[in-house]
Motif scaffolding. Sequence first.
Motif, PDB file in Angstrom:
ATOM      1  N   LEU A   1       0.833  -1.201   0.000  1.00  0.00           N
ATOM      2  CA  LEU A   1       0.000   0.000   0.000  1.00  0.00           C
ATOM      3  C   LEU A   1       0.872   1.256   0.000  1.00  0.00           C
ATOM      4  O   LEU A   1       0.568   2.240  -0.690  1.00  0.00           O
ATOM      5  CB  LEU A   1      -0.925  -0.006   1.219  1.00  0.00           C
TER       6      LEU A   1
ATOM      7  N   ILE B   1      -6.863   3.482  -0.834  1.00  0.00           N
ATOM      8  CA  ILE B   1      -6.972   2.112  -0.316  1.00  0.00           C
ATOM      9  C   ILE B   1      -7.987   1.324  -1.134  1.00  0.00           C
ATOM     10  O   ILE B   1      -7.785   0.142  -1.445  1.00  0.00           O
ATOM     11  CB  ILE B   1      -7.362   2.125   1.182  1.00  0.00           C
TER      12      ILE B   1
ATOM     13  N   PHE C   1      -6.400   0.356  -4.341  1.00  0.00           N
ATOM     14  CA  PHE C   1      -5.432  -0.703  -4.053  1.00  0.00           C
ATOM     15  C   PHE C   1      -6.120  -2.062  -3.907  1.00  0.00           C
ATOM     16  O   PHE C   1      -5.690  -3.071  -4.479  1.00  0.00           O
ATOM     17  CB  PHE C   1      -4.678  -0.341  -2.764  1.00  0.00           C
TER      18      PHE C   1
END
Length: 397
Positions: free
Chosen positions: A341, A381, A384
């Motif tokens: 990340l 996020i 991702f």
Amino acid sequence: MNSMKRYISNTVESIPPSGIRKFFDLVTQMDGVISLGVGEPDFVTPWHIREAGCYSLERGYTMYTSNQGLLELREEIAAYEKRRIGIEYSPEKEVLVTVGVSEAVDLAMRALLEPGDEVLVPEPSFVSYAPGATLACGTAVPVPTYDIDQYRLRPDILSRYITPRSKILVLAYPNNPTGGIMYEEDLEALRDIIIKNDLLVISDEIYSELTYYGRHVSIASLSGMKDRTIMMNGFSKAFAMTGWRIGYACGHQDIIGAMTKIHQYTIMCASIMGQKAAIEALRHGETEMRKMVDNYNYRRKLILSGLQEIGLDCFEPRGAFYCFPSIKKSGMSSEDFCEKLLWEEKVAVVPGNAFGSSGDGHIRCCYAASIPNIEEALERIDRFLRRHKEIRISNIV
């Protein structure tokens, strides 16, 4: 370069570096990173508190104080704790001003532990407790807590880990990293076990003002627990004073006296400018503090709903300023998830296993960041997770 590791103490060598600082150090080397990693308010210390520190310098307060700290500050701490948790502490004998709560924890463990003594540490927990026990010649014993229990410490689970060598129970609520809190009935259930097994309690209450469900209850306030509890608090979180490094410990005069003895030889005293600022915080800082807490509560709801919307299961934090979502659905370990990340989307979070093995499969997200940063981090996020979901599906096909 020649290695000098052969000179390093085996005890120190055995302690892993902080999992929080590992990612913090990486962030400082990268541009464009949104950090939800380090537990630090994004607020600047309120002006009137900063002004008190500046004014103390202008008036020439640049000298040592009493080892225990300025009596004026200790009097304010005692008055504050009487208001906060209803306990009367003697400013002269039962209050010690320290360099943050971290020093208070270290002093307590070194003052109380003999080789072989065990320290019961509910996990997931802040990273300092277990190494602190090791450095004080004790043994840390992890006691698991679970999201199904809202990360409250269950008395039946605690009882399984108590041995004749158990001496200290660490209670750190509201909890870092989970945001869990302990209610009065939870603490009542632990009290009998603590007294029966002659345990002492280190109660780290640094996040006590950041409680979003009811009022914080200190175990020290329960019948029979004041003398058994070393209650610790400070100014870093509620008053946005992390860099001032002012904390304190309150407890029985014999224990505070022993802690002060170590403090005399290692630290001498906390910064006088910081102590002067802390006096101002306790006298006039509650209004600003409440505004910050209200803002954290808004951010708490924002990040919790955002994490849940992008598919991460997350316990609703009831205190502090952290979310602790599960990333097990991603198929990655906590370490892999955080590293990928960071490199792929430039979002810094902390792997859950940094807080003990009970935290594996989770990440810690600090919502003391600004609202725009929280919103942008959630988008990154989400991107991702979608990308790695597509990768997993393509690999299966």
